[in-house]
Design a protein around this motif. Structure first.
Motif, PDB file in Angstrom:
ATOM      1  N   ASP A  49      36.630  38.566  46.680  1.00 14.25           N
ATOM      2  CA  ASP A  49      37.999  38.200  47.053  1.00 14.25           C
ATOM      3  C   ASP A  49      38.744  37.561  45.891  1.00 14.25           C
ATOM      4  O   ASP A  49      39.966  37.671  45.793  1.00 14.25           O
ATOM      5  CB  ASP A  49      37.993  37.221  48.229  1.00 14.25           C
ATOM      6  N   GLU A  50      38.006  36.887  45.011  1.00 11.91           N
ATOM      7  CA  GLU A  50      38.605  36.230  43.858  1.00 11.91           C
ATOM      8  C   GLU A  50      37.745  36.476  42.622  1.00 11.91           C
ATOM      9  O   GLU A  50      36.530  36.635  42.717  1.00 11.91           O
ATOM     10  CB  GLU A  50      38.732  34.709  44.075  1.00 11.91           C
ATOM     11  N   VAL A  51      38.398  36.526  41.458  1.00  9.11           N
ATOM     12  CA  VAL A  51      37.712  36.597  40.171  1.00  9.11           C
ATOM     13  C   VAL A  51      38.303  35.507  39.283  1.00  9.11           C
ATOM     14  O   VAL A  51      39.497  35.534  38.978  1.00  9.11           O
ATOM     15  CB  VAL A  51      37.875  37.973  39.506  1.00  9.11           C
ATOM     16  N   GLU A 107      46.701  42.053  36.111  1.00  9.99           N
ATOM     17  CA  GLU A 107      46.668  43.313  35.374  1.00  9.99           C
ATOM     18  C   GLU A 107      45.297  43.530  34.742  1.00  9.99           C
ATOM     19  O   GLU A 107      44.765  44.646  34.727  1.00  9.99           O
ATOM     20  CB  GLU A 107      47.744  43.324  34.283  1.00  9.99           C
ATOM     21  N   GLU A 108      44.705  42.473  34.226  1.00  9.88           N
ATOM     22  CA  GLU A 108      43.369  42.572  33.632  1.00  9.88           C
ATOM     23  C   GLU A 108      42.348  43.000  34.682  1.00  9.88           C
ATOM     24  O   GLU A 108      41.452  43.815  34.413  1.00  9.88           O
ATOM     25  CB  GLU A 108      42.965  41.236  33.014  1.00  9.88           C
ATOM     26  N   LYS A 126      39.913  46.352  34.973  1.00 12.34           N
ATOM     27  CA  LYS A 126      38.467  46.234  35.229  1.00 12.34           C
ATOM     28  C   LYS A 126      38.064  47.095  36.432  1.00 12.34           C
ATOM     29  O   LYS A 126      36.982  47.682  36.450  1.00 12.34           O
ATOM     30  CB  LYS A 126      38.090  44.775  35.479  1.00 12.34           C
ATOM     31  N   CYS A 127      38.934  47.168  37.433  1.00 13.46           N
ATOM     32  CA  CYS A 127      38.659  48.016  38.594  1.00 13.46           C
ATOM     33  C   CYS A 127      38.555  49.473  38.171  1.00 13.46           C
ATOM     34  O   CYS A 127      37.653  50.213  38.607  1.00 13.46           O
ATOM     35  CB  CYS A 127      39.770  47.861  39.638  1.00 13.46           C
ATOM     36  N   TYR A 128      39.480  49.906  37.339  1.00 12.35           N
ATOM     37  CA  TYR A 128      39.473  51.274  36.825  1.00 12.35           C
ATOM     38  C   TYR A 128      38.156  51.566  36.106  1.00 12.35           C
ATOM     39  O   TYR A 128      37.521  52.604  36.328  1.00 12.35           O
ATOM     40  CB  TYR A 128      40.664  51.456  35.886  1.00 12.35           C
TER      41      TYR A 128
END
Length: 302
Positions: free
Chosen positions: A172-174, A153-154, A158-160
């Motif tokens: 691919d990963e954060v 969800e976090e 962040k994408c938004y």
């Protein structure tokens, strides 16, 4: 805003223009006139509303996320407004538009069929707990996406925030968390929202039939994964046909059908029906021509 913690949680719908000029950053900071109104307190829960005057969608308001009021971290020297952090940010999987809310069973106030004066003019409308969680459930019910973990969800939030700043790269990963599900939560609704929850070529259909389809596949370019102009909203069958290369678009937005027939007769019938159809799209959010060129050169069956 009082810095004393609540003995009782209150619930609000608040307007945000997400304007740095007003120290509003969605899901991060909120600017609040504490001198004139001290009804908000740390720990209160909020749902974000984009008002009609700030809306990107034909002056229509919508609800798009939730969070919790945190502590005061500063003050705007120009206005004296408190700047408050937003904790536990949560991006809606489906923005709630007027048509999604007309049948909602509001309990904090009677809805009489018109939205004028339903929300308070100061941009802060107190609702009750039942309405708050009812709205959260409504947007979940309207999405066919899987529920995300707290970390995912976090990432969705962040994408938004990144997309609003035209930053479209994501790995691919954060921090050890795979990003695909979180990106899809943001990307799918953003693309459908841009197309007004309608198919790009088929017009109004049941929303359950809509798919946000990538023009350039996810695995091909990390630099554009968050760019909504790499997405088109189709019905499921048209999405399948586009992804498999049985049709594409020219730079003017007209459908180009592959000379290769699909083994799925239903797809062939659909494509014959929509031959030469032009994409229905607001120019501001129309597909990037570079992405369409990639689709024609690497995915379209010749």
């Amino acid at each position: 805003m009082s810095q004393n913690k609540n003995s009782q949680t209150n619930y609000f719908i608040i307007d945000s223009s997400s304007s740095p000029e007003h120290n509003d950053v969605d899901f991060k900071y909120y600017s609040y006139q504490n001198r004139n109104n001290n009804q908000l307190h740390e720990g209160d829960r909020i749902i974000y509303r984009r008002s009609g005057s700030a809306s990107e969608w034909g002056n229509e308001f919508y609800l798009y996320g939730a969070g919790e009021f945190g502590e005061v971290v500063g003050q705007d020297p120009r206005t004296g407004n408190d700047i408050v952090t937003i904790k536990r940010p949560y991006l809606f999987s489906h923005r709630l538009m007027k048509q999604n809310l007309r049948t909602f069973d509001w309990t904090f106030r009677k809805f009489k069929g018109k939205w004028s004066n339903f929300f308070n003019m100061n941009g802060i409308t107190q609702i009750n707990k039942k309405d708050y969680f009812g709205l959260l459930n409504r947007q979940v019910e309207m999405s066919n996406l899987l529920q995300l973990s707290e970390k995912e969800e976090e990432i969705a939030v962040k994408c938004y925030q990144a997309e609003k700043n035209e930053l479209y790269f994501i790995n691919d990963e954060v921090k050890g968390v795979k990003t695909y599900a979180a990106v899809q939560k943001f990307f799918a609704d953003k693309v459908k929202f841009n197309y007004r929850y309608k198919s790009a070529v088929a017009g109004p259909v049941n929303e359950d039939e809509l798919v946000a389809t990538r023009i350039v596949p996810w695995e091909k370019d990390k630099e554009i994964r968050l760019d909504p102009r790499n997405g088109i909203c189709f019905t499921k069958k048209l999405a399948q046909a586009f992804t498999e290369g049985y049709f594409t678009f020219n730079d003017n937005g007209h459908i180009v059908i592959s000379p290769v027939s699909s083994p799925d007769s239903e797809i062939n019938k659909l494509l014959n029906k929509y031959q030469n159809r032009k994409i229905h799209m607001n120019y501001q959010y129309s597909p990037n021509k570079k992405y369409l060129q990639y689709h024609r050169e690497h995915i379209f069956l010749k």
